[in-house]
Design a protein around this motif. Structure first.
Motif, short mmCIF file in Angstrom:
data_model
loop_
_atom_site.label_atom_id
_atom_site.label_comp_id
_atom_site.label_asym_id
_atom_site.label_seq_id
_atom_site.Cartn_x
_atom_site.Cartn_y
_atom_site.Cartn_z
N GLN A 1 -1.13 -2.10 2.52
CA GLN A 1 -1.88 -1.02 1.87
C GLN A 1 -1.28 -0.66 0.52
N GLY A 2 0.05 -0.48 0.53
CA GLY A 2 0.76 -0.09 -0.70
C GLY A 2 0.55 -1.10 -1.81
N PHE A 3 0.75 -2.37 -1.48
CA PHE A 3 0.65 -3.39 -2.54
C PHE A 3 -0.78 -3.63 -2.97
N SER A 4 -1.75 -3.48 -2.05
CA SER A 4 -3.13 -3.69 -2.51
C SER A 4 -3.57 -2.53 -3.40
N GLN A 5 -3.04 -1.31 -3.14
CA GLN A 5 -3.34 -0.18 -4.04
C GLN A 5 -2.74 -0.45 -5.42
N ALA A 6 -1.48 -0.94 -5.40
CA ALA A 6 -0.79 -1.22 -6.67
C ALA A 6 -1.56 -2.28 -7.47
N LEU A 7 -2.14 -3.24 -6.72
CA LEU A 7 -2.89 -4.32 -7.40
C LEU A 7 -4.12 -3.80 -8.14
N GLN A 8 -4.60 -2.62 -7.69
CA GLN A 8 -5.81 -2.08 -8.32
C GLN A 8 -5.52 -1.41 -9.68
N GLU A 9 -4.25 -1.23 -9.96
CA GLU A 9 -3.90 -0.64 -11.28
C GLU A 9 -4.31 -1.62 -12.37
N GLU A 10 -4.88 -1.07 -13.43
CA GLU A 10 -5.51 -1.95 -14.42
C GLU A 10 -4.53 -2.82 -15.22
#
Ligand code: ADP
Length: 451
Positions: A246-255
């Protein structure tokens, strides 16, 4: 109470039968003797003395009935309850025959002929007196002969029954009390409370039942504890990779995330999903191993091939660490479940690789004796401390949590290994010394194997 009443009734019928088949002929003989003796005395005596003689005999406990051809009757002693007797029967006695009513008295389960005060139940003999022949019928008077005795025996029987009732009643409460305790305990267990203390200090069957019951509840408590621990371990093992995904997929959404970081995060997500997939596979294997194995899946195959195969499939892992592999393996035909045993060797060899530093050595040895085959996997890796050795076969037990996390381990491997070995009626043992290395020995009995 039912048992006691039934016993008394059966005992009565049995005694009655005993009287009918064994005592009645003896009784008949005895009374016949008394009757003939009476006849002798009466025939020899004068008229005036006869009555005295009869009176003396009635006082001693006999009843008499005298009848002549004209039907004139005389009684001595207590009257009979019934005077029913066919006329021709009386006639036969008058004609000189003996009448054996006691022997011929019919059997009835609830009427004891012995006490039956009827003319039918007498001995009849002809007697010559006053210039003619009369018929004399005699029977013992139970009231006189056994009056007090009857009362005594009735009292004995009554009291025996009464005291039996009382003692059974008292002993029943002793039996019922612990059973009530057990019932309450069962209800508690049904309600999920396994911590039960039963205060039954008895050495009989009920004591043993209570003891086994306490043991069973302790085992149930332990099983329940293990189950809860297992569920919380599983949840924890699932939760941590999920949180990380969850944490890393959220981070991946940062532009404006640099491509290098994106790559890193994606590889972590991949790693964690692999861990989850491995965990679910191992959990499935564990639950499958809890059930019955299909005997048809047990076939003959060569263990040495499997060992070589595992070494070949893990080649990239041991090559990466530059480990030396030594194989001292002889052909070993055994009967087993090949897929499961393959997993045993896979778990043990990957562990050996995982927990051995670069440039180390792993040795795979086999041996066989008359009753078992032995497979030993030795490494000169990090070893296991004595305290940890006692736990490594437990589910989810990991010695070094930080390290095993990066090594993609779940702590289920050895639990599964042990279970599979035991399903083959074998044993697994480990020798290890911290910083020196470990050896895992698997023994499989010849019973399920052949060479
Ligand atoms: P894991 O998936 O963590 O390897 P296992 O059940 O296979 O789970 O092993 C349990 C623990 O036993 C491991 O975490 C490890 O600490 C220890 N262990 C197992 N094999 C070895 C070995 N060959 N050398 C040292 N430690 C080992």
């Amino acid at each position: 109470m039912g048992i006691m009443i039934a016993s008394a009734v059966i005992a009565f019928i049995a005694s009655n039968m005993y009287y009918h088949y064994f005592l009645k002929p003896i009784n008949d003989e005895k009374i016949t003797e008394i009757a003939t003796n009476t006849v002798h005395i009466i025939e020899d005596n004068k008229y005036e003395e006869r009555d005295d003689y009869f009176l003396a005999l009635t006082a001693l406990g006999y009843q008499f009935y005298l009848i002549d051809r004209d039907g004139n009757e005389q009684h001595y002693g207590e009257a009979f309850k019934s005077y029913e007797l066919p006329r021709e029967q009386i006639q036969r006695v008058l004609d000189g025959e003996e009448y054996h009513g006691i022997t011929n008295f019919p059997w009835s389960p609830f009427i004891t002929g012995f006490f039956n005060n009827e003319l039918r139940n007498t001995i009849g003999v002809p007697v010559h007196m006053d210039g003619e022949t009369k018929a004399l019928f005699v029977r013992p008077n139970a009231n006189v002969q056994f009056g007090e005795m009857r009362f005594f025996f009735a009292l004995l029987l009554g009291l025996a029954l009464l005291f039996s009732f009382l003692f059974v009643l008292i002993s029943t409460t002793f039996i019922v009390k612990p059973i009530k305790q057990l019932t309450t305990a069962t209800q508690k267990i049904a309600g999920g409370n396994y911590h039960i203390k039963l205060h039954v200090n008895r050495r009989d069957e009920i004591g043993r039942l209570a003891e086994d019951f306490t043991k069973m509840s302790t085992r149930l408590a332990q099983t329940e504890e293990k189950r809860q621990e297992f569920v919380s371990n599983v949840s924890h093992e699932i939760q941590s990779p999920l949180t990380s995904i969850q944490g890393f997929s959220q981070a991946l959404q940062e532009e404006d995330l640099p491509a290098r970081m994106q790559q890193r995060y994606l590889s972590i997500i991949e790693q964690e999903s692999k861990r989850l997939s491995m965990l679910s596979k191992q959990l499935l294997t564990l639950s499958m191993l809890e059930g019955e194995l299909n005997e048809e899946d047990f076939i003959a195959f060569d263990i040495s091939h499997q060992l070589k195969e595992v070494i070949a499939t893990t080649e990239w892992q041991w090559r990466k660490k530059n480990l030396t592999i030594e194989m001292d393996v002889m052909p070993l035909q055994i009967i087993g479940e090949p897929k499961l045993l393959q997993q045993v060797w896979m778990n043990l060899i990957t562990n050996a690789i995982r927990y051995t530093e670069s440039e180390g050595t792993i040795t795979v040895r086999t041996n066989r004796s008359q009753d078992h085959v032995q497979i030993s996997i030795t490494d000169n890796g990090i070893g296991i401390s004595e305290a940890d050795l006692a736990h490594i076969f437990e589910r989810f037990y990991k010695v070094d949590k930080a390290r095993t996390r990066t090594e993609n381990s779940t702590g289920l491997g050895l639990a599964i290994t042990k279970k599979i070995v035991e399903l083959h009626d074998g044993i697994i043992m480990v020798e290890s010394e911290l910083n020196q290395g470990s050896t895992f020995h698997v023994y499989l009995p010849i019973r399920k194997t052949y060479v």
